[in-house]
Write a protein that holds these residues in place. Structure first.
Motif, mmCIF file in Angstrom:
data_model
loop_
_atom_site.group_PDB
_atom_site.id
_atom_site.type_symbol
_atom_site.label_atom_id
_atom_site.label_comp_id
_atom_site.label_asym_id
_atom_site.label_seq_id
_atom_site.Cartn_x
_atom_site.Cartn_y
_atom_site.Cartn_z
ATOM 1 N N CYS A 373 0.812 -1.213 0.000
ATOM 2 C CA CYS A 373 0.000 0.000 0.000
ATOM 3 C C CYS A 373 0.851 1.271 0.000
ATOM 4 O O CYS A 373 0.301 2.375 -0.049
ATOM 5 C CB CYS A 373 -0.950 -0.009 1.190
ATOM 6 S SG CYS A 373 -0.116 -0.228 2.759
ATOM 7 N N SER A 376 0.167 3.777 -2.999
ATOM 8 C CA SER A 376 -1.112 4.490 -2.975
ATOM 9 C C SER A 376 -1.199 5.411 -1.762
ATOM 10 O O SER A 376 -1.879 6.438 -1.802
ATOM 11 C CB SER A 376 -2.280 3.510 -3.028
ATOM 12 O OG SER A 376 -2.337 2.747 -1.856
ATOM 13 N N ASP A 377 -0.489 5.082 -0.684
ATOM 14 C CA ASP A 377 -0.460 5.976 0.479
ATOM 15 C C ASP A 377 0.128 7.341 0.116
ATOM 16 O O ASP A 377 -0.359 8.382 0.559
ATOM 17 C CB ASP A 377 0.403 5.384 1.605
ATOM 18 C CG ASP A 377 -0.314 4.272 2.357
ATOM 19 O OD1 ASP A 377 -1.497 4.041 2.071
ATOM 20 O OD2 ASP A 377 0.321 3.639 3.224
ATOM 21 N N GLU A 379 0.651 8.682 -2.920
ATOM 22 C CA GLU A 379 0.293 9.230 -4.230
ATOM 23 C C GLU A 379 -0.057 10.721 -4.170
ATOM 24 O O GLU A 379 0.464 11.535 -4.938
ATOM 25 C CB GLU A 379 -0.881 8.433 -4.801
ATOM 26 C CG GLU A 379 -1.222 8.799 -6.230
ATOM 27 C CD GLU A 379 -2.320 7.909 -6.812
ATOM 28 O OE1 GLU A 379 -2.747 6.947 -6.139
ATOM 29 O OE2 GLU A 379 -2.738 8.203 -7.949
ATOM 30 N N ASN B 50 -6.150 7.466 0.941
ATOM 31 C CA ASN B 50 -6.528 8.197 -0.276
ATOM 32 C C ASN B 50 -8.023 8.133 -0.534
ATOM 33 O O ASN B 50 -8.472 8.416 -1.636
ATOM 34 C CB ASN B 50 -5.750 7.644 -1.465
ATOM 35 C CG ASN B 50 -5.811 6.140 -1.490
ATOM 36 O OD1 ASN B 50 -6.718 5.556 -0.889
ATOM 37 N ND2 ASN B 50 -4.878 5.510 -2.160
ATOM 38 N N THR B 80 -3.924 -5.988 -1.212
ATOM 39 C CA THR B 80 -2.835 -5.032 -1.012
ATOM 40 C C THR B 80 -2.799 -4.499 0.413
ATOM 41 O O THR B 80 -1.838 -3.867 0.818
ATOM 42 C CB THR B 80 -3.001 -3.813 -1.932
ATOM 43 O OG1 THR B 80 -4.369 -3.427 -1.892
ATOM 44 C CG2 THR B 80 -2.581 -4.108 -3.345
#
Lengths: 999, 195
Positions: A373, A376-377, A379, B50, B80
């Protein structure tokens, strides 16, 4: 009230039970038998009749069911002594609803309530009817009556919910909210309040009116104790304080929440917003229209002096440090991410702290970089950096990755993360080809090396290094984009297919394959991969965008039909049945869910994809039947001659469209259905990060729906115009078609050109010039097929003009033949987008034009086929128009023949040869093919003891040749389906040619 | 934990997207809705930094039996985002709500015999115990462990008990009751068709 204990609708329970049992176990014949004997004893019982209707309906006899229902209803209305209980009414209600006659069910309940005004059970039934009809005003009035009668809190809340719904959905005046507030206040004063959900409604009511202070008072008063979970209460309090702009108090509340749950990210963001007295976050929450709303919120600082900013940042830092200390041993990401967020805010404020920001990102990498992750953390943080800083960051990661002391899984995780960050930053698009290639080879080796780690995993568990294959694929596709060397794509297919053989559930592989197969025209295989995703229920709304567009532009009509039907059935059923579920929420006193759920229904109802699919389903029917004018007329009749779709088109401008598709799962090269970078050329840095694509789509999607929903009506009107045109032209010099039809067609054509961004006269000029070669057809851009459609209907509107016929013939010839010429002997894999355009031209404009010709010739033929031909054909003199038709048929015939020839040429190419060619592209000593080489040599040398029996088995059974053959076969199938369509068109045109020889 | 919060109806879209990415479930949409409209306090989602939903727990109250108890219907965490403790946090939140809002005495769930990872989570981390084995519970013939965990229960908030009391007596609306039967069937269908 007639219903008594042990009596069901006036009939003893023991007599009715077996019938219900039979219905429940679907033994309808048996049920009907039992019922017939019951009816002989109670011939005038509305309940028995209602049961009969229900059985008929379940047996699939809606007409009988409706008749019986109406009989029962009449009995209920007529006979004063009749039994009017909820059981009878609710049974009738079920049948009426299934027959799409909600109004009749409501009528029965309303009548019953009029007769027995104080019966709560009946009123509840009536309320339920209004829920099903979404009649919020009537719901409100009924609930109020019930409240007055029984004094129960829940009925009052039903009324309040109904009021809120009026304001939210019907846009009724907000004054109503004041009324609701008054009702609640009065109730609380006399009876207090007893349910947590009731309190939530009360607070939301105050919030809707911006009475935040009042809401806070309620929350902190006695009623506040209704909320038993402390954090829930604090969250509401924080939100209310923030919206009341009492920021310092809000900050304290959020601090408290963070101490209770230090990893609550949303709370941390809210804390910061309050600290910086920034209300943009709350505005954001009012505007959520994405399946995964991004929390990357704009930050406002302009109202703060530097000193204020600094002091607030330092208090935020203090809090974060404390949270980090408190959670030192718990491996929480939140407090560490919070540190980056603080650096980001400083950066956005203009503090020039980029090196600190990078440092905090690196710290985070060192702690969590091995996790899937990580990318995406971070981004959202990377997005604020300028390109050169992003590149610098990638460099820092590479330098700092721990390749020595760490475990194999950590190294693997970190390597994967670095690649993902490279993708996110677009950095990977700036690397030289050789470097990308080398990188892909390295990843392939890494994948192989690490396979043994997954030896003992359950098959449903995520494998180590699973993501590497997706990353390799992304690189290979990029290499293809930059070099146009098909081998890279072939290699990408092989890599992913091998990955699927090893781990069959990996959805990313399936989606990537789906898009590669679509691109190279192996659509049946793309569809197969799509089906393997097991898309159903609401996923049809969020996921089918992956395949829908390609299918719409393909000749695979059977699969397309199923795809559209499955989707529309889910949506229609849901929209129909959701009201039943709304009542469940009322009954369980989950008032806030009532509101959410009604809004959710609206959200689905306004889905852009739903609207588009409904239009496309109609168009598909028209396309499928276009070779027979009689069949087509039947389809048009079912479509009400296209009138409803024209209405849809007219309304579209003022409609709100919702975008529920999950675009984040799409591959980089096609961020939305309308875009595919591979179709254009590679330019440096042309890669754009995933943005919110839906915003840009709205206008285009609207216009496309508007345009397409005009088509059925235009087809219908054109047939009407043509029906009389030739005859008239033979008899007099008529203009063709009756005046009204022509006028309507003209006005639709004007609407149509508007959606193409042009005026009618400009559009005519445009197509005329293109037909003459004075302009190239590239000017038409991606709307080419729509322009051709316009040309076809424009000709239908002015059939008597020979010149128009000529323009149209030339357009078809030019557009089709040019394309065939440019495709030449290319492989299907590199020219599928041209094939797609041809499919559309042949199945839409050319099909419509053939229909118009059919309509013309039919009118010139003896009425009805039964009469013998010979009778009159010779006494009809040839007219300029009949000559124009003959020319057009001739031109179309030879054009379609050219398409068929091209297709035949491809199809006759032996499959084995094609497979062989596919495979030889992969056998090169340098350049593409190396990644596959790595994987293949691993397969050759791997041992069962090393990778475990399951993986070993998959490695050994996977075959490159199989994958190649499947791809080729799939491409061939598309060509054959297309050829079939072309041949059928050609036969039709030949037949018409024959018929015209008589004219 | 990211943010563990109550699910909203809108979250359904993203929750189902999880199914694409975890193991597909064979629940009808109605079944999700049935849960969220009936026991909204028991549905939690894990929302990542996010804004993405990366996991959820779906639970309900069993009201047929004498003992008031909760049941975990479904638990999902994206691949994930595994091994971050999300499942534990989702479960803890749902269990706490069962206990505090509804006064549940225990909570039950089913798990595949072969699903070692899940079994370990339930027994070792969350303290569940095997109550029974249900033979051929799943469509493919696999057995399920019927597992339970005792909650402290009994300290029901009086308002909440009011709400609960109501559930026992249904709404008194015939067609509404019929609906409940229908959704229960959906659940049975799931029990026999899910993977």
């Amino acid at each position: 009230m007639a219903s008594k204990f042990g009596l069901a609708g006036g009939i003893p329970e023991r007599r009715v039970r077996p019938i219900w049992d039979a219905i429940d176990s679907r033994q309808f014949k048996n049920a009907l038998k039992l019922l017939t004997s019951l009816l002989s004893k109670y011939p005038k019982s509305p309940y028995a009749l209602a049961l009969k209707a229900l059985i008929h309906e379940r047996m699939g006899k809606p007409d009988e069911a409706l008749t019986v229902c109406l009989d029962a209803k009449e009995l209920l209305y007529k006979d004063d002594s009749s039994l009017m209980d909820d059981l009878t009414l609710s049974t009738l209600q079920i049948v009426f609803q299934r027959l799409d006659h909600l109004d009749l069910a409501t009528g029965c309940y309303a009548h019953a309530c009029g007769r027995f005004p104080n019966n709560l059970e009946l009123m509840m039934g009536l309320f339920n009817c209004y829920v099903r009809e979404y009649s919020f005003v009537k719901q409100q009035l009924t609930a109020i009556k019930m409240y007055k009668l029984a004094g129960e809190e829940r009925f009052l809340l039903w009324a309040v919910c109904s009021i809120q719904l009026q304001v939210l959905c019907d846009k009724s005046g907000e004054k109503l909210l004041l009324l609701a507030e008054g009702l609640l206040k009065k109730h609380i004063a006399s009876h207090s309040m007893h349910e947590p959900e009731a309190l939530m409604v009360y607070i939301s009511l105050l919030e809707q009116q911006s009475k935040y202070k009042d809401a806070l008072e309620v929350l902190s008063g006695n009623l506040g104790s209704l909320l038993v979970i402390e954090v829930d209460k604090l969250r509401i309090q924080g939100r209310l304080l923030a919206r009341a702009r009492d920021y310092s108090a809000a900050v304290d509340v959020y601090k408290k929440i963070l101490e209770l749950s230090p990893d609550d990210w949303e709370c941390f963001l809210q804390y910061l917003s309050c600290l910086f007295e920034d209300d943009s976050m709350w505005k954001f929450f009012d505007d959520i229209d994405q399946i995964h709303p991004t929390k990357n919120i704009e930050c406002k600082f302009s109202h703060l002096t530097e000193e204020m900013f600094d002091s607030r940042i330092s208090s935020a830092s203090e809090l974060v440090q404390k949270l980090q200390r408190d959670t030192e041993n718990s491996n929480l990401r939140g407090p560490h991410l919070a540190e980056i967020e603080i650096e980001k805010r400083k950066f956005l404020y203009g503090k020039k702290n980029d090196s600190e920001l990078l440092k905090s990102l690196l710290q985070y990498f060192l702690k969590f970089g091995h996790l899937a992750c990580y990318a995406s953390d971070v981004e959202a943080f990377l997005q604020v950096l300028p390109p050169h800083k992003k590149a610098e960051f990638v460099g820092m990661l590479v330098e700092n990755a721990d390749s020595v002391s760490a475990s194999a899984t950590t190294v693997l995780g970190q390597t994967t993360t670095i690649l993902k960050v490279q993708e996110l930053t677009g950095n990977i698009f700036e690397l030289p080809l050789g470097e990308i290639e080398a990188s892909a080879v390295k990843l392939a080796k890494l994948y192989c090396q690490n396979l043994p780690l997954s030896k003992d995993l359950d098959p449903q568990e995520s494998m180590f290094g699973e993501e590497l294959l997706s990353l390799i694929n992304n690189m290979l596709v990029q290499l293809y984009w930059r070099t146009r060397d098909f081998c890279y794509l072939a290699e990408a297919i092989m890599v992913l297919e091998l990955g699927l053989a090893i781990r069959g559930h990996v959805w990313q592989y399936k989606i990537l394959l789906l898009h590669i197969y679509s691109y190279i025209g192996a659509l049946p295989l793309a569809f197969e991969r799509y089906k393997a995703l097991d898309v159903k229920n609401i996923l049809t709304e969020t996921v089918s965008h992956h395949i829908l567009r390609q299918m719409l532009e393909s000749p695979m009509w059977v699969d397309l039909y199923n795809l559209l039907q499955d989707y529309l059935k889910f949506m229609d059923d849901h929209l129909k049945e959701s009201a039943d579920l709304t009542f469940l929420a009322y009954r369980h006193r989950n008032y806030s869910k009532v509101i959410e759920f009604v809004l959710f229904k609206q959200r689905l109802q306004q889905s852009n994809q739903y609207e588009a699919a409904r239009v496309e389903a109609s168009l598909l029917q028209l396309k499928q039947n276009a070779d027979s004018i009689e069949e087509e007329e039947r389809v048009l009749e079912n479509l009400k001659s296209g009138v409803q779709l024209v209405e849809l088109s007219n309304e579209m401008g003022s409609r709100t469209l919702r975008f529920n598709e999950d675009m984040q799962t799409r591959p980089w090269w096609t961020p939305c259905p309308e875009k595919n970078y591979l179709l254009g050329s590679f330019e440096d840095f042309s890669y754009c990060p995933k943005e919110n694509v839906n915003k840009d789509r709205e206008e285009n999607v609207k216009r496309s729906i508007q345009r397409k929903s005009l088509l059925p009506r235009m087809v219908y009107l054109s047939i009407q115009c043509s029906a009389t045109a030739l005859k008239e032209s033979l008899e007099t010099k008529g203009s063709g078609g009756d005046l009204k039809t022509c006028e309507e067609l003209k006005s639709l054509l004007e609407e149509y050109t508007k959606t193409l961004g042009s005026s009618f006269s400009d559009a005519v000029e445009m197509i005329t010039e293109i037909s003459q070669g004075a302009r190239t057809f590239e000017t038409l851009g991606s709307d080419l097929v729509d322009w051709l459609n316009f040309a076809v209907f424009w000709n239908a509107w002015s059939l008597s003009s020979q010149e128009h016929w000529h323009v149209l013939n030339m357009l078809f010839e030019r557009l089709i033949l040019d394309r065939i010429k440019s495709m030449g002997s290319s492989e299907m894999s590199s020219c599928y987008s041209d094939v797609q355009v041809l499919v559309q031209i042949i199945t839409e404009p050319l099909a419509w034009h053939s229909l118009i010709i059919q309509a013309c010739t039919r009118s010139s033929l003896p009425s009805g086929k039964k009469k013998k031909k010979a009778q009159h054909s010779d006494h009809l003199p040839s007219s300029p128009m009949s000559q124009a038709i003959k020319d057009s048929i001739h031109s179309l015939c030879s054009t379609v023949q050219e398409v068929s020839n091209w297709l035949l040429n491809k199809i006759n190419n032996p499959e084995d040869d094609q497979v062989e060619r596919f495979l030889t592209t992969l056998k090169r000593n340098e350049g593409p093919g190396q990644v596959l080489g790595v994987l293949e040599s691993f397969i050759a040398t791997s041992e069962e003891s090393e990778v475990g029996s399951r993986i070993f088995e998959s490695l050994k059974t996977w075959s490159k040749a199989d994958s190649a053959r499947k791809t080729v076969t799939a491409q061939q199938r598309v060509l054959r389906e297309f050829l079939q369509i072309c041949e059928s068109k050609r036969k039709l045109l030949e037949k018409l040619k024959q018929q015209m020889t008589h004219v | 934990m990211v943010c563990i919060r109550r699910a909203t109806v809108d979250d359904l879209l993203a929750m189902q997207a999880c199914n694409l990415m975890c193991l597909p479930e064979n629940y009808q949409m109605k079944y999700y809705l049935y849960h969220i409209l009936s026991w909204p306090q028991l549905l939690y989602v894990a929302e990542d930094y996010n804004g993405r939903i990366v996991g959820y727990v779906l639970a309900k109250m069993e009201e047929e039996s004498n003992e008031c108890h909760g049941h975990i219907t479904s638990l999902a965490v994206l691949r994930t985002h595994r091994k971050l403790g999300l499942a534990t946090k989702l479960m803890t939140a749902a269990q706490a709500a069962m206990e505090q809002v509804y006064g549940a005495e225990y909570v039950s769930l089913h798990v595949r015999r072969s699903n070692r990872a899940a079994f370990n989570l339930y027994t070792e981390t969350l303290g569940y115990q095997i109550n029974d084995v249900e033979a051929k519970y799943y469509a493919d013939g696999e057995d399920a462990y019927d597992m339970r965990k005792n909650l402290k229960g009994k300290q029901i908030h009086h308002h909440a008990s009011h709400g609960h009391h109501h559930h026992h007596h249904g709404g008194g609306c015939c067609s509404g009751d019929a609906k409940v039967v229908e959704t229960t069937q959906a659940e049975d269908a799931k029990a026999t068709s899910s993977k």
